[in-house]
Scaffold this motif. Structure first.
Motif, PDB file in Angstrom:
ATOM      1  N   ASP A 165     -20.714  11.732 144.514  1.00 49.18           N
ATOM      2  CA  ASP A 165     -20.365  12.808 145.438  1.00 49.18           C
ATOM      3  C   ASP A 165     -18.881  13.156 145.363  1.00 49.18           C
ATOM      4  O   ASP A 165     -18.511  14.331 145.405  1.00 49.18           O
ATOM      5  CB  ASP A 165     -20.733  12.408 146.869  1.00 49.18           C
ATOM      6  N   LEU A 166     -18.036  12.141 145.252  1.00 45.19           N
ATOM      7  CA  LEU A 166     -16.602  12.378 145.153  1.00 45.19           C
ATOM      8  C   LEU A 166     -16.265  13.121 143.866  1.00 45.19           C
ATOM      9  O   LEU A 166     -15.548  14.134 143.873  1.00 45.19           O
ATOM     10  CB  LEU A 166     -15.863  11.045 145.204  1.00 45.19           C
ATOM     11  N   ARG A 167     -16.794  12.640 142.779  1.00 42.45           N
ATOM     12  CA  ARG A 167     -16.533  13.259 141.473  1.00 42.45           C
ATOM     13  C   ARG A 167     -17.135  14.667 141.404  1.00 42.45           C
ATOM     14  O   ARG A 167     -16.487  15.620 140.942  1.00 42.45           O
ATOM     15  CB  ARG A 167     -17.125  12.368 140.375  1.00 42.45           C
ATOM     16  N   GLY A 168     -18.373  14.809 141.884  1.00 38.55           N
ATOM     17  CA  GLY A 168     -19.033  16.108 141.849  1.00 38.55           C
ATOM     18  C   GLY A 168     -18.363  17.134 142.740  1.00 38.55           C
ATOM     19  O   GLY A 168     -18.357  18.333 142.416  1.00 38.55           O
ATOM     20  N   ALA A 169     -17.812  16.696 143.874  1.00 40.30           N
ATOM     21  CA  ALA A 169     -17.143  17.623 144.784  1.00 40.30           C
ATOM     22  C   ALA A 169     -15.904  18.234 144.136  1.00 40.30           C
ATOM     23  O   ALA A 169     -15.670  19.447 144.221  1.00 40.30           O
ATOM     24  CB  ALA A 169     -16.753  16.898 146.070  1.00 40.30           C
ATOM     25  N   ILE A 170     -15.113  17.412 143.483  1.00 39.69           N
ATOM     26  CA  ILE A 170     -13.908  17.922 142.817  1.00 39.69           C
ATOM     27  C   ILE A 170     -14.288  18.896 141.706  1.00 39.69           C
ATOM     28  O   ILE A 170     -13.710  19.987 141.577  1.00 39.69           O
ATOM     29  CB  ILE A 170     -13.072  16.755 142.256  1.00 39.69           C
ATOM     30  N   GLU A 171     -15.294  18.510 140.927  1.00 40.06           N
ATOM     31  CA  GLU A 171     -15.735  19.362 139.818  1.00 40.06           C
ATOM     32  C   GLU A 171     -16.304  20.678 140.338  1.00 40.06           C
ATOM     33  O   GLU A 171     -16.023  21.753 139.787  1.00 40.06           O
ATOM     34  CB  GLU A 171     -16.788  18.619 139.001  1.00 40.06           C
ATOM     35  N   GLY A 172     -17.099  20.632 141.422  1.00 36.17           N
ATOM     36  CA  GLY A 172     -17.713  21.836 141.960  1.00 36.17           C
ATOM     37  C   GLY A 172     -16.710  22.821 142.514  1.00 36.17           C
ATOM     38  O   GLY A 172     -16.848  24.044 142.334  1.00 36.17           O
ATOM     39  N   VAL A 173     -15.675  22.320 143.196  1.00 37.11           N
ATOM     40  CA  VAL A 173     -14.654  23.204 143.761  1.00 37.11           C
ATOM     41  C   VAL A 173     -13.881  23.919 142.658  1.00 37.11           C
ATOM     42  O   VAL A 173     -13.618  25.125 142.740  1.00 37.11           O
ATOM     43  CB  VAL A 173     -13.699  22.400 144.673  1.00 37.11           C
ATOM     44  N   PHE A 174     -13.534  23.194 141.603  1.00 38.34           N
ATOM     45  CA  PHE A 174     -12.759  23.809 140.521  1.00 38.34           C
ATOM     46  C   PHE A 174     -13.618  24.709 139.638  1.00 38.34           C
ATOM     47  O   PHE A 174     -13.128  25.716 139.115  1.00 38.34           O
ATOM     48  CB  PHE A 174     -12.073  22.727 139.681  1.00 38.34           C
ATOM     49  N   ASP A 175     -14.896  24.371 139.467  1.00 38.72           N
ATOM     50  CA  ASP A 175     -15.790  25.238 138.682  1.00 38.72           C
ATOM     51  C   ASP A 175     -16.065  26.549 139.403  1.00 38.72           C
ATOM     52  O   ASP A 175     -16.157  27.610 138.796  1.00 38.72           O
ATOM     53  CB  ASP A 175     -17.110  24.528 138.397  1.00 38.72           C
ATOM     54  N   GLY A 176     -16.221  26.456 140.720  1.00 43.47           N
ATOM     55  CA  GLY A 176     -16.521  27.646 141.488  1.00 43.47           C
ATOM     56  C   GLY A 176     -17.997  27.988 141.498  1.00 43.47           C
ATOM     57  O   GLY A 176     -18.824  27.340 140.854  1.00 43.47           O
TER      58      GLY A 176
END
Length: 336
Positions: free
Chosen positions: A84-95
């Motif tokens: 969840d931590l890793r995916g959250a950072i990736e999701g915010v930057f991917d858009g």
């Protein structure tokens, strides 16, 4: 290839990302997320405040080296394994995705809801990491380290469990349809995971989750190393203890009643501190740890200078490996 397809994570946060407030699935998502954050928050408050009554210690005075090794491994696994931590950072930057194949509900996705969902995902992931870190440092045995780690993992994975149960129909037809729609949908994002020719931001967007995770790992490992130094130097140990004996034990023992404090030289035996009677540091009572007392380990009480904590002691505790003299004081003691 800029048309590369990908899927949203199969968890409750994806429902929070895609479904609107007037649909039952989002209420399930909000309930599960609320339970996760509430449990983790209560856990942190309880553990950080665990020393409020009776003891000021939040962390143990010290632990064996094998426990330190297991704590280090648990911290690394907890951070690197926190999806969840890793995916959250990736999701915010991917858009938000630019195209999709699937249910028309995904047309209603918007940037605010997307960022909110991934923001909540990040908070829950970070709380899980912090909880795992604190519980690891509070553990005094390898078994405790593993047990606490599994407990935090269970809470952290409630969103995955709720999504699976939704897909199986446990929460009704609407939630089942929502879960299946997310599982079947395919998304596309312009320039996703592209670096060449896209500038510094695109490079950051691609590697942000790696940078973020290793930054958190670096900070927590630094705090872990600092804790080891503090434990070995006695900074985490109880500094003062009060001894109260009666004449029933031995007539002159009441002379050694009073306050005992960590020795001014921070003298240790087997990584346990020596405690000296305040005002009588040279000739008064002293507590020290013996690492080989007829094959056992335990704390001993001496009068005057200590040459060897396993010899010439006046009293000894029952067999114990504790680093905490207060805990040793609660054990059975024997007059030699």
């Amino acid at each position: 290839d800029e048309t590369e397809e990908y899927q949203l994570p199969k968890d409750i946060y994806s429902i929070l990302t895609t479904w609107t407030i007037n649909h039952p699935p989002i209420w399930l998502a909000l309930a599960v997320v609320g339970v996760q954050i509430l449990l983790l928050s209560l856990l942190l408050v309880d553990q950080v405040g665990s020393g409020a009554e009776g003891s000021s210690q939040v962390f143990p005075a010290n632990v064996p080296s094998i426990v330190h090794a297991s704590q280090a491994l648990a911290i690394v696994i907890a951070i690197l394994g926190q999806d969840d931590l890793r995916g959250a950072i990736e999701g915010v930057f991917d858009g938000i995705p630019t195209r999709f194949k699937g249910d028309n509900t995904f047309q209603k996705m918007n940037r605010i809801q997307w960022n909110f969902s991934y923001g909540v995902r990040f908070v829950q992931g970070l709380l899980s990491v912090v909880a795992a870190f604190i519980l690891a440092l509070q553990s005094e045995t390898v078994f405790d380290v593993l047990l606490n780690f599994l407990g935090v993992q269970f809470v952290s994975e409630l969103d995955d469990l709720a999504f699976l149960l939704s897909e199986l129909g446990y929460f009704g037809v609407d939630c089942q349809q929502a879960a299946k729609s997310i599982s079947e949908a395919r998304f596309q994002q312009d320039n996703r995971n592209k670096v060449a020719g896209r500038g510094c931001f695109q490079w950051l967007a691609k590697y942000a989750h790696i940078i973020g995770v290793f930054a958190i790992l670096g900070v927590m490992f630094g705090l872990f190393v600092r804790m080891i130094f503090d434990q070995n130097s006695g900074e985490v140990s109880v500094t003062d203890v009060r001894l109260t004996l009666s004449n029933d034990i031995f007539p002159f023992f009441t002379l050694f009643n009073g306050c005992y404090r960590i020795s001014s030289t921070r003298q240790t035996y087997d990584r346990r501190l020596v405690y000296e009677q305040v005002g009588f540091e040279s000739d008064g009572g002293k507590f020290a740890f013996c690492s080989n007392m007829d094959g056992d380990k335990g704390w001993t009480f001496h009068i005057g200078q200590i040459e060897d904590p396993c010899e010439n002691f006046v009293a000894r505790s029952e067999a114990t490996k504790t680093f905490d003299v207060v805990e040793a004081g609660r054990a059975q003691w024997y007059v030699d």
